[in-house]
Design a protein around this motif. Structure first.
Motif, mmCIF file in Angstrom:
data_model
loop_
_atom_site.group_PDB
_atom_site.id
_atom_site.type_symbol
_atom_site.label_atom_id
_atom_site.label_comp_id
_atom_site.label_asym_id
_atom_site.label_seq_id
_atom_site.Cartn_x
_atom_site.Cartn_y
_atom_site.Cartn_z
ATOM 1 N N THR B 43 -7.339 7.232 5.056
ATOM 2 C CA THR B 43 -7.976 8.031 5.922
ATOM 3 C C THR B 43 -9.447 7.851 6.098
ATOM 4 O O THR B 43 -10.131 8.604 6.603
ATOM 5 N N SER B 60 -5.625 9.114 10.816
ATOM 6 C CA SER B 60 -6.303 10.212 10.642
ATOM 7 C C SER B 60 -5.654 11.119 9.495
ATOM 8 O O SER B 60 -4.579 10.835 9.192
ATOM 9 N N LYS B 61 -6.305 12.234 9.063
ATOM 10 C CA LYS B 61 -5.677 13.075 8.112
ATOM 11 C C LYS B 61 -4.484 13.577 8.643
ATOM 12 O O LYS B 61 -3.565 13.733 7.456
ATOM 13 N N ASP B 62 -4.286 13.898 9.749
ATOM 14 C CA ASP B 62 -3.270 14.642 10.314
ATOM 15 C C ASP B 62 -2.043 13.724 10.120
ATOM 16 O O ASP B 62 -0.927 14.107 9.625
ATOM 17 N N GLN B 65 -0.812 13.300 6.656
ATOM 18 C CA GLN B 65 0.011 14.463 6.153
ATOM 19 C C GLN B 65 1.082 14.453 6.380
ATOM 20 O O GLN B 65 2.189 14.751 5.827
ATOM 21 N N ASP B 66 1.569 13.970 7.793
ATOM 22 C CA ASP B 66 2.748 14.060 8.199
ATOM 23 C C ASP B 66 3.617 12.956 7.521
ATOM 24 O O ASP B 66 4.962 13.158 7.207
#
Lengths: 202, 202
Positions: B43, B60-62, B65-66
């Motif tokens: 990230t 991305s961080k999103d 995380q997924d």
């Protein structure tokens, strides 16, 4: 910056008669003259071209028995009616001085070294195939057919012990076998346990 | 005759920021193009000259995380506020096809790989000294002094994990470090357990 590890590395080379151990060892030592090749004691007769103190220390059966009685061997074994043995004192002196020591011993001897020195590197040199080994033994013209058959049977037994070795090097070509052994020795010297003194102050 | 071992070898390289891992890896892969270099997901922002899919997969961080939620990582870790992770699926496919896989991950990730893959080769690349590491980080002109101090502190912590690695390679000179890594990989491929299919009929 390649710090010398404190104690020398004990290296054991085994392989069936006729696989080309002597040639491999000669090339290895010419690349790594810092290695001490510990010559075995034996009661067998010298072959043509072999010299006492170079290929083996040739001694009588009486002397060999005396050395056994005095517990002077790291290992010794009997093979085709002859004794072969490794002097413990000679090896310890070199290892303590930080010098790598190379032994050429048979599978029985290697098993005994493994017991006494768990850190020893055990390398087995194999022929590419049994057909090739048979060709090499016959091409040597030093043994009669009975001895050759005995050696091939012995080779089969020895190869069954390969799982007890750390590394298996196939002597398809001497330079390739030597390259692999050199890589094994380099890799071993990179082991964390030998290099913990590299980064000062950590 | 060098039989391919059945499964690929998993190789993990770690080392403090600034030690020269990228250069070492580039030279290593040019000598051994058969090795699959598994690019980490991260990230963090790309540095000048870095490209998505080459140095890292920048996400991305999103998204990261997924992927965590879907259990897609062999390991992942957080370092200086950024996530780094290794895709399990990508690696397994290569190893199963008999291809050696190289990972560049940090000490936390390496510890997790060791747990899940005990046969993985863990290699730590260290600078010749902390003074040299500090010089290299400052010479890179990519980080300000606060970040550099953070990285040096981090490096100290990382070097304390060296005993958990199999091998320690000192990057005093890139060609020398690469030579040692190549030797480690060659030696590993000579391990008896990978070569038991060499001698047929034994």
């Amino acid at each position: 910056m390649t710090p010398k590890k404190q104690r020398g590395q004990l290296i054991v080379l085994s392989g069936p008669s006729g696989v080309g151990k002597s040639t491999v060892i000669a090339e290895l030592l010419s690349d790594r003259p810092d290695i001490f090749f510990s010559v075995s004691f034996t009661t067998r007769q010298p072959r043509v071209g072999e010299a006492d103190g170079v290929n083996y220390r040739f001694v009588s059966k009486d002397i060999f028995q005396d050395m056994i009685a005095r517990d002077e061997f790291l290992e010794y074994a009997c093979y085709v009616d002859n004794f072969y043995g490794t002097s413990l004192k000679v090896i310890e002196e070199q290892l303590d001085a930080g010098i790598d020591v190379l032994l050429e011993i048979d599978v029985q001897g290697a098993a005994k070294v493994r017991e006494k020195c768990p850190d020893a590197l055990l390398i087995f040199i194999s022929p590419p195939s049994f057909e090739e080994l048979s060709r090499r033994l016959r091409g040597r013209h030093t043994d009669d057919e009975t001895v050759i058959k005995e050696r091939l049977q012995q080779a089969l037994e020895e190869c069954r012990q390969i799982p007890k070795y750390d590394f298996l090097v196939v002597n398809d070509k001497v330079s390739h076998a030597v390259e692999e052994i050199l890589a094994i020795l380099t890799a071993e010297s990179c082991r964390t346990k030998y290099r913990m003194n590299v980064m000062e102050g950590v």
